[in-house]
Design an enzyme around this catalytic site. Structure first.
Site, PDB file in Angstrom:
ATOM      1  N   GLY A 143       0.823  -1.207   0.000  1.00  0.00           N
ATOM      2  CA  GLY A 143       0.000   0.000   0.000  1.00  0.00           C
ATOM      3  C   GLY A 143       0.850   1.247   0.000  1.00  0.00           C
ATOM      4  O   GLY A 143       2.038   1.209   0.322  1.00  0.00           O
ATOM      5  N   ALA A 147       7.151   5.880   5.438  1.00  0.00           N
ATOM      6  CA  ALA A 147       7.469   5.853   6.869  1.00  0.00           C
ATOM      7  C   ALA A 147       7.418   7.256   7.476  1.00  0.00           C
ATOM      8  O   ALA A 147       6.937   7.442   8.603  1.00  0.00           O
ATOM      9  CB  ALA A 147       8.865   5.252   7.051  1.00  0.00           C
ATOM     10  N   LYS A 198       6.798  -1.091  -8.918  1.00  0.00           N
ATOM     11  CA  LYS A 198       6.545   0.359  -8.847  1.00  0.00           C
ATOM     12  C   LYS A 198       7.817   1.104  -8.443  1.00  0.00           C
ATOM     13  O   LYS A 198       7.979   2.280  -8.742  1.00  0.00           O
ATOM     14  CB  LYS A 198       5.351   0.666  -7.939  1.00  0.00           C
ATOM     15  CG  LYS A 198       5.485   0.264  -6.466  1.00  0.00           C
ATOM     16  CD  LYS A 198       6.197   1.268  -5.610  1.00  0.00           C
ATOM     17  CE  LYS A 198       6.495   0.733  -4.224  1.00  0.00           C
ATOM     18  NZ  LYS A 198       7.320   1.606  -3.393  1.00  0.00           N
ATOM     19  N   ASN A 263      13.267   5.964  -4.201  1.00  0.00           N
ATOM     20  CA  ASN A 263      13.500   5.530  -5.581  1.00  0.00           C
ATOM     21  C   ASN A 263      13.483   6.713  -6.541  1.00  0.00           C
ATOM     22  O   ASN A 263      14.309   6.825  -7.436  1.00  0.00           O
ATOM     23  CB  ASN A 263      12.458   4.479  -5.973  1.00  0.00           C
ATOM     24  CG  ASN A 263      12.756   3.156  -5.294  1.00  0.00           C
ATOM     25  OD1 ASN A 263      13.699   2.472  -5.646  1.00  0.00           O
ATOM     26  ND2 ASN A 263      11.975   2.819  -4.267  1.00  0.00           N
TER      27      ASN A 263
HETATM   28  N1  LIG Z   1      10.692   3.654   3.971  1.00  0.00           N
HETATM   29  C1  LIG Z   1       9.433   3.478   3.597  1.00  0.00           C
HETATM   30  O1  LIG Z   1       8.625   4.405   3.621  1.00  0.00           O
HETATM   31  C2  LIG Z   1       8.983   2.142   3.139  1.00  0.00           C
HETATM   32  C3  LIG Z   1       9.882   1.124   2.906  1.00  0.00           C
HETATM   33  N2  LIG Z   1       9.424  -0.098   2.485  1.00  0.00           N
HETATM   34  C4  LIG Z   1      10.340  -1.190   2.267  1.00  0.00           C
HETATM   35  O2  LIG Z   1      10.932  -1.560   3.497  1.00  0.00           O
HETATM   36  C5  LIG Z   1      12.212  -2.175   3.263  1.00  0.00           C
HETATM   37  C6  LIG Z   1      13.211  -1.529   4.191  1.00  0.00           C
HETATM   38  O3  LIG Z   1      13.410  -0.203   3.722  1.00  0.00           O
HETATM   39  P1  LIG Z   1      13.694   1.054   4.647  1.00  0.00           P
HETATM   40  O4  LIG Z   1      13.452   0.782   6.071  1.00  0.00           O
HETATM   41  O5  LIG Z   1      12.979   2.182   4.029  1.00  0.00           O
HETATM   42  O6  LIG Z   1      15.255   1.225   4.385  1.00  0.00           O
HETATM   43  P2  LIG Z   1      16.181   2.353   4.902  1.00  0.00           P
HETATM   44  O7  LIG Z   1      16.985   2.801   3.747  1.00  0.00           O
HETATM   45  O8  LIG Z   1      15.456   3.363   5.720  1.00  0.00           O
HETATM   46  O9  LIG Z   1      17.113   1.555   5.929  1.00  0.00           O
HETATM   47  C7  LIG Z   1      18.089   0.696   5.472  1.00  0.00           C
HETATM   48  C8  LIG Z   1      18.257  -0.448   6.431  1.00  0.00           C
HETATM   49  O10 LIG Z   1      19.208  -1.321   5.843  1.00  0.00           O
HETATM   50  C9  LIG Z   1      20.300  -1.504   6.749  1.00  0.00           C
HETATM   51  N3  LIG Z   1      21.514  -1.527   5.938  1.00  0.00           N
HETATM   52  C10 LIG Z   1      22.001  -0.531   5.180  1.00  0.00           C
HETATM   53  N4  LIG Z   1      23.151  -0.939   4.593  1.00  0.00           N
HETATM   54  C11 LIG Z   1      23.350  -2.221   4.998  1.00  0.00           C
HETATM   55  C12 LIG Z   1      24.343  -3.186   4.723  1.00  0.00           C
HETATM   56  N5  LIG Z   1      25.360  -2.916   3.903  1.00  0.00           N
HETATM   57  N6  LIG Z   1      24.225  -4.405   5.296  1.00  0.00           N
HETATM   58  C13 LIG Z   1      23.197  -4.688   6.104  1.00  0.00           C
HETATM   59  N7  LIG Z   1      22.214  -3.809   6.394  1.00  0.00           N
HETATM   60  C14 LIG Z   1      22.301  -2.597   5.852  1.00  0.00           C
HETATM   61  C15 LIG Z   1      20.274  -0.304   7.676  1.00  0.00           C
HETATM   62  O11 LIG Z   1      20.860  -0.655   8.923  1.00  0.00           O
HETATM   63  C16 LIG Z   1      18.788  -0.058   7.798  1.00  0.00           C
HETATM   64  O12 LIG Z   1      18.244  -0.967   8.757  1.00  0.00           O
HETATM   65  C17 LIG Z   1      12.488  -1.977   1.768  1.00  0.00           C
HETATM   66  O13 LIG Z   1      12.181  -3.158   1.083  1.00  0.00           O
HETATM   67  C18 LIG Z   1      11.518  -0.874   1.357  1.00  0.00           C
HETATM   68  O14 LIG Z   1      11.140  -0.953  -0.002  1.00  0.00           O
HETATM   69  C19 LIG Z   1       8.097  -0.337   2.310  1.00  0.00           C
HETATM   70  C20 LIG Z   1       7.174   0.635   2.532  1.00  0.00           C
HETATM   71  C21 LIG Z   1       7.537   1.948   2.957  1.00  0.00           C
HETATM   72  O1  LIG Z   2       7.036   1.856  -0.813  1.00  0.00           O
HETATM   73  C1  LIG Z   2       7.102   2.992  -0.441  1.00  0.00           C
HETATM   74  C2  LIG Z   2       5.907   3.827  -0.213  1.00  0.00           C
HETATM   75  O2  LIG Z   2       4.717   3.081  -0.305  1.00  0.00           O
HETATM   76  C3  LIG Z   2       8.450   3.602  -0.240  1.00  0.00           C
HETATM   77  O3  LIG Z   2       9.023   3.921  -1.451  1.00  0.00           O
HETATM   78  P1  LIG Z   2      10.525   4.466  -1.516  1.00  0.00           P
HETATM   79  O4  LIG Z   2      11.400   3.312  -1.084  1.00  0.00           O
HETATM   80  O5  LIG Z   2      10.764   4.891  -2.923  1.00  0.00           O
HETATM   81  O6  LIG Z   2      10.625   5.609  -0.554  1.00  0.00           O
END
Ligand SMILES: NC(=O)C1=CN([C@@H]2O[C@H](COP(=O)(O)OP(=O)(O)OC[C@H]3O[C@@H](n4cnc5c(N)ncnc54)[C@H](O)[C@@H]3O)[C@@H](O)[C@H]2O)C=CC1
Ligand SMILES: O=C(CO)COP(=O)(O)O
Length: 335
Positions: A143, A147, A198, A263
């Protein structure tokens, strides 16, 4: 809703999405969160100051409901749900410490919108193949939801997709709070693939923006992208689905247009002339679309779906094609 009194949830990952999910879960008085983070310094900081020092650092994390820990086996022990909330590229290393027995009987929730890069697998397929977790014991969080807006308690919507309606409904209940409404949906694969794809589109939108294309072009690209996603998802998992629902179209829109999209930001830098390496170093956060462009390109060799936007992103990111040239070629495919 048949929820037991106490719910134990392990959250794996210390980034922005993990922090937002911990915040949502801890709105429920009956939920205990065991939160695995890889950095001991961050764990100590959260225990002392009740905020994550690196991501969404304004969010208060209740010490009564949220217990950070550095040992993944301790985090999952006794948990009813294990929520995977790391970028797909980094999930294998911490999970290596777990065996199938550690996960038996637990529900696995993937919050990841990416594919395991070296295997080109969805996270749910990888969990089934690696740990023998039955698909019916898994769900995905999807959805349009950044964050950063959860941190600000702005009204948001999530979709919890699963092949098991009970699993989706139960976890949707835990993801619903004053500022988040979560709905269950039966389309696990469709939602999971659409969430991966996406990100590639948002990255491509960022590239065009960086190159100086305007909103008119982006609107056409996003419309064409929706058709591209539909073609691919239908080829991989044919069934009836309403792709203008928020889990598909809504997520594409928010990621393509939001100021918070990693992205889009990453793509924007590429469009402005950064190399992939330089953009990655500058970003500090992870753009899943970078890895997804390769995984979907490789996977599509089996299906042969017409995907000009994904292919343009792949050529720019992995074959060194100049962004301006790739987007110029793409112009001829869009309508
Ligand atoms: N941020 C958002 O709004 C949303 C994110 N997601 C998904 O959630 C998942 C996590 O993304 P985010 O929390 O946004 O990522 P982020 O970019 O905020 O955090 C990165 C995470 O990866 C870890 N990390 C970074 N480099 C690393 C390495 N070399 N080795 C091991 N760990 C490492 C960091 O410690 C941190 O926990 C992704 O698949 C993203 O698409 C889904 C919905 C919303
Ligand atoms: O999935 C997301 C919002 O729904 C987060 O997208 P981004 O990783 O591009 O910030």
């Amino acid at each position: 809703m048949n929820q037991p009194q106490q719910q134990k949830v392990a959250v794996i990952g210390g980034g922005s999405w993990a922090t937002a999910l911990v915040k949502i879960l801890s709105e429920h008085s009956q939920v205990q969160v065991r939160w695995w983070l890889r950095s001991q310094a961050d764990i100590d900081h959260i225990k002392t100051f009740h905020h994550n020092p690196r991501y969404l650092s304004d969010v208060y994390l209740s010490p009564r409901r949220v217990k950070p820990c550095g040992k993944i086996r301790d985090a999952v022990r006794g948990a009813d749900y294990v929520v995977l909330a790391l970028p797909a590229a980094f999930i294998q290393e911490p999970l290596q410490k777990l065996t199938s027995a550690d996960l038996r009987g637990k529900r696995i929730v993937s919050a990841i919108k990416g594919m395991i890069p070296d295997q080109n697998k969805l996270v749910t397929d990888w969990m089934e193949d690696t740990y023998g977790v039955p698909l019916d014991d898994m769900c995905v969080i999807a959805g349009p939801c950044h964050a950063e807006e959860v941190a600000l308690e702005k009204q948001s919507y999530l979709t919890i997709a699963s092949t098991n309606p009970g699993c989706a409904a139960d976890f949707a209940h835990l993801m619903t709070c004053r500022y988040v409404t979560a709905h269950p949906l039966a389309d696990l694969y469709g939602v999971e693939y659409a969430a991966v794809m996406k990100n590639i589109v948002a990255l491509a939108c960022g590239i065009t923006h960086g190159l100086g294309y305007g909103d008119n072009f982006q609107a056409v690209m996003v419309s064409n992208a929706m058709l591209e996603i539909r073609r691919f998802v239908t080829a991989v998992d044919p069934r009836e689905r309403e792709m203008s629902a928020s889990a598909y179209l809504g997520d594409l829109l928010v990621t393509a247009y939001s100021q918070f999209s990693r992205n889009r930001l990453f793509g924007n830098m590429i469009g402005r002339g950064y190399s992939v390496k330089a953009a990655q170093l500058e970003m500090k956060m992870i753009a899943e679309g970078y890895y997804a462009a390769k995984s979907i390109h490789v996977l599509n060799q089996q299906y042969g779906v017409d995907m000009p936007i994904t292919e343009a992103a792949f050529r720019i990111l992995y074959e060194g094609e100049a962004p301006a040239l790739a987007m110029n070629e793409l112009k001829g495919y869009l309508k």
